[in-house]
Scaffold this active site. Structure first.
Site, mmCIF file in Angstrom:
data_model
loop_
_atom_site.group_PDB
_atom_site.id
_atom_site.type_symbol
_atom_site.label_atom_id
_atom_site.label_comp_id
_atom_site.label_asym_id
_atom_site.label_seq_id
_atom_site.Cartn_x
_atom_site.Cartn_y
_atom_site.Cartn_z
ATOM 1 N N SER A 1 2.021 7.781 50.227
ATOM 2 C CA SER A 1 1.042 6.718 50.454
ATOM 3 C C SER A 1 1.789 5.396 50.426
ATOM 4 O O SER A 1 2.746 5.237 49.655
ATOM 5 C CB SER A 1 -0.004 6.743 49.331
ATOM 6 O OG SER A 1 -0.653 5.496 49.251
ATOM 7 N N SER A 2 1.341 4.450 51.257
ATOM 8 C CA SER A 2 1.994 3.133 51.244
ATOM 9 C C SER A 2 1.842 2.481 49.869
ATOM 10 O O SER A 2 2.636 1.628 49.479
ATOM 11 C CB SER A 2 1.383 2.222 52.307
ATOM 12 O OG SER A 2 1.513 2.827 53.569
ATOM 13 N N ASP B 1 -6.442 10.957 53.706
ATOM 14 C CA ASP B 1 -7.661 10.148 53.664
ATOM 15 C C ASP B 1 -8.783 10.977 54.286
ATOM 16 O O ASP B 1 -9.277 10.667 55.380
ATOM 17 C CB ASP B 1 -7.433 8.835 54.418
ATOM 18 C CG ASP B 1 -6.367 7.996 53.731
ATOM 19 O OD1 ASP B 1 -6.536 7.700 52.543
ATOM 20 O OD2 ASP B 1 -5.350 7.678 54.373
ATOM 21 N N MET C 1 -1.714 0.827 58.994
ATOM 22 C CA MET C 1 -1.672 -0.523 58.411
ATOM 23 C C MET C 1 -0.223 -0.866 58.058
ATOM 24 O O MET C 1 0.028 -1.714 57.194
ATOM 25 C CB MET C 1 -2.571 -0.594 57.178
ATOM 26 C CG MET C 1 -4.043 -0.345 57.534
ATOM 27 S SD MET C 1 -5.203 -1.205 56.470
ATOM 28 C CE MET C 1 -4.804 -0.499 54.899
ATOM 29 N N HIS D 1 3.295 8.784 58.121
ATOM 30 C CA HIS D 1 3.029 8.177 59.438
ATOM 31 C C HIS D 1 3.933 8.806 60.497
ATOM 32 O O HIS D 1 3.510 9.028 61.640
ATOM 33 C CB HIS D 1 3.302 6.666 59.399
ATOM 34 C CG HIS D 1 2.433 5.908 58.449
ATOM 35 N ND1 HIS D 1 2.892 5.379 57.271
ATOM 36 C CD2 HIS D 1 1.109 5.591 58.516
ATOM 37 C CE1 HIS D 1 1.914 4.761 56.645
ATOM 38 N NE2 HIS D 1 0.815 4.875 57.371
ATOM 39 N N LYS E 1 -4.805 13.854 56.833
ATOM 40 C CA LYS E 1 -5.817 14.526 56.007
ATOM 41 C C LYS E 1 -5.874 13.948 54.601
ATOM 42 O O LYS E 1 -6.791 14.248 53.848
ATOM 43 C CB LYS E 1 -5.492 16.020 55.910
ATOM 44 C CG LYS E 1 -5.820 16.811 57.163
ATOM 45 C CD LYS E 1 -5.524 18.269 56.874
ATOM 46 C CE LYS E 1 -5.959 19.181 57.978
ATOM 47 N NZ LYS E 1 -5.551 20.571 57.687
ATOM 48 N N LEU F 1 5.297 1.898 56.958
ATOM 49 C CA LEU F 1 5.339 3.275 57.463
ATOM 50 C C LEU F 1 6.225 4.172 56.598
ATOM 51 O O LEU F 1 7.279 3.750 56.123
ATOM 52 C CB LEU F 1 5.851 3.278 58.910
ATOM 53 C CG LEU F 1 5.043 2.432 59.899
ATOM 54 C CD1 LEU F 1 5.656 2.519 61.299
ATOM 55 C CD2 LEU F 1 3.581 2.838 59.940
HETATM 56 O O1 PAF Z 1 -5.619 4.766 57.201
HETATM 57 C C1 PAF Z 1 -5.308 3.608 57.540
HETATM 58 O O2 PAF Z 1 -4.132 3.234 57.564
HETATM 59 C C2 PAF Z 1 -6.415 2.626 57.902
HETATM 60 O O3 PAF Z 1 -7.552 2.833 57.151
HETATM 61 C C3 PAF Z 1 -6.742 2.615 59.409
HETATM 62 C C4 PAF Z 1 -7.286 3.944 59.870
HETATM 63 C C5 PAF Z 1 -5.482 2.273 60.205
HETATM 64 C C6 PAF Z 1 -7.799 1.551 59.697
HETATM 65 O O4 PAF Z 1 -7.388 0.288 59.293
#
Ligand code: PAF
Length: 273
Positions: free
Chosen positions: A182-183, A147, A27, A34, A145, A30
């Site tokens: 985390s963002s 999430d 999303m 990421h 991991k 970054l």
């Molecule tokens: O983890 C994320 O960034 C989001 O939940 C995802 C997997 C891109 C779905 O929108």
């Protein structure tokens, strides 16, 4: 790096190139977490596709959709520097239309933990991930991991819908102070950030107890609650890797998960044992 916003154009482009594709759905906003996903995808595939799409259907009505961090230009630069081949950057209209077919999160595992505090969230996640996986048709898709419940539910969806993609879990990346990246960390004030460190500390306490052969989950949870106080704890849960309750730690088959509110920011963390 090619930037594509139209799903049909991306599908056509990828169908033509006949190379193995690694996919990193994000999303945006970054960070190193990421980048770790992208690095893993680069190692294992000929082409890497990253998507940036702040998916509206996974936010509940009163959540932070409008203020979710958006850093489009910085994100494009990061992708370019990381050697991403294709950046998929759709708008909501490219992904959703009216009267949509949806994927429903499973009744039990989709509505515990984060699914209990955010009912409907995982149906939104699964719906968009199904769409993205169908657009990209990747060989492998990479998820963090951190999430853990999202990762588990996506793996279940791929298995139960007989989909042709391997889901690759990637380890949590932490800042030097231990906080999982985390963002949403950008929402934290200096003081809140210090309070947030209780989250990784609680997981460290759990691993120390387990190291001393204390394996009863109730005992471990009690010690974690003490470390986390007075944070507002949404849950502390100790589950097996199929996301079922356990009474005793099963080494090699356990996840300890925490979600807490620091100020107004919801933070998740976990360890896999
Ligand atoms: O983890 C994320 O960034 C989001 O939940 C995802 C997997 C891109 C779905 O929108």
């Amino acid at each position: 790096m090619k930037i594509i916003s139209d799903p049909f154009e991306l599908k056509k482009y990828l169908q033509k190139i006949h190379k193995s594709v690694g996919f990193v759905p994000t999303m945006g906003a970054l960070h190193e977490g990421h980048i770790e996903l992208i690095k893993n995808a680069k190692k294992e595939n000929e082409i890497v596709v990253v998507s940036i799409f702040v998916n509206p259907t996974q936010f509940l009505a009163d959540e932070d959709l409008d203020k979710y961090p958006r850093k489009d230009e910085a994100d494009k630069k990061i992708c370019q520097l990381c050697g991403v081949d294709v950046l998929f950057f759709p708008k909501a209209d490219d992904i959703y239309s009216y009267d949509e077919v949806k994927v429903c999160a499973p009744d039990v595992r989709g509505y515990i933990l984060e699914g209990a505090t955010r009912p409907g969230h995982f149906s939104g996640v699964l719906t968009v991930v199904m769409k993205l996986l169908n657009i990209v048709s990747a060989d492998k898709a990479y998820f963090g991991k951190k999430d853990a419940q999202q990762l588990h539910l996506i793996s279940l969806m791929v298995k139960q819908f007989f989909m042709n993609v391997s889901i690759v879990p990637v380890d949590i990346v932490r800042d030097s102070d231990g906080l999982a990246l985390s963002s949403r960390n950008v929402y934290l004030s200096e003081k809140e950030r210090q309070e947030a460190l209780k989250i990784p500390k609680s997981l460290y306490t759990a691993s120390q107890l387990i190291g001393k052969n204390i394996l009863k989950t109730q005992e471990i949870k009690k010690a974690m609650f003490e470390v986390l106080a007075p944070l507002s704890i949404e849950y502390i849960e100790i589950l097996n890797r199929n996301f079922e309750m356990i009474e005793e730690i099963e080494l090699g088959n356990t996840i300890i998960l925490v979600e807490a509110l620091v100020g107004k920011t919801r933070l998740l963390d976990n360890i896999w044992l």
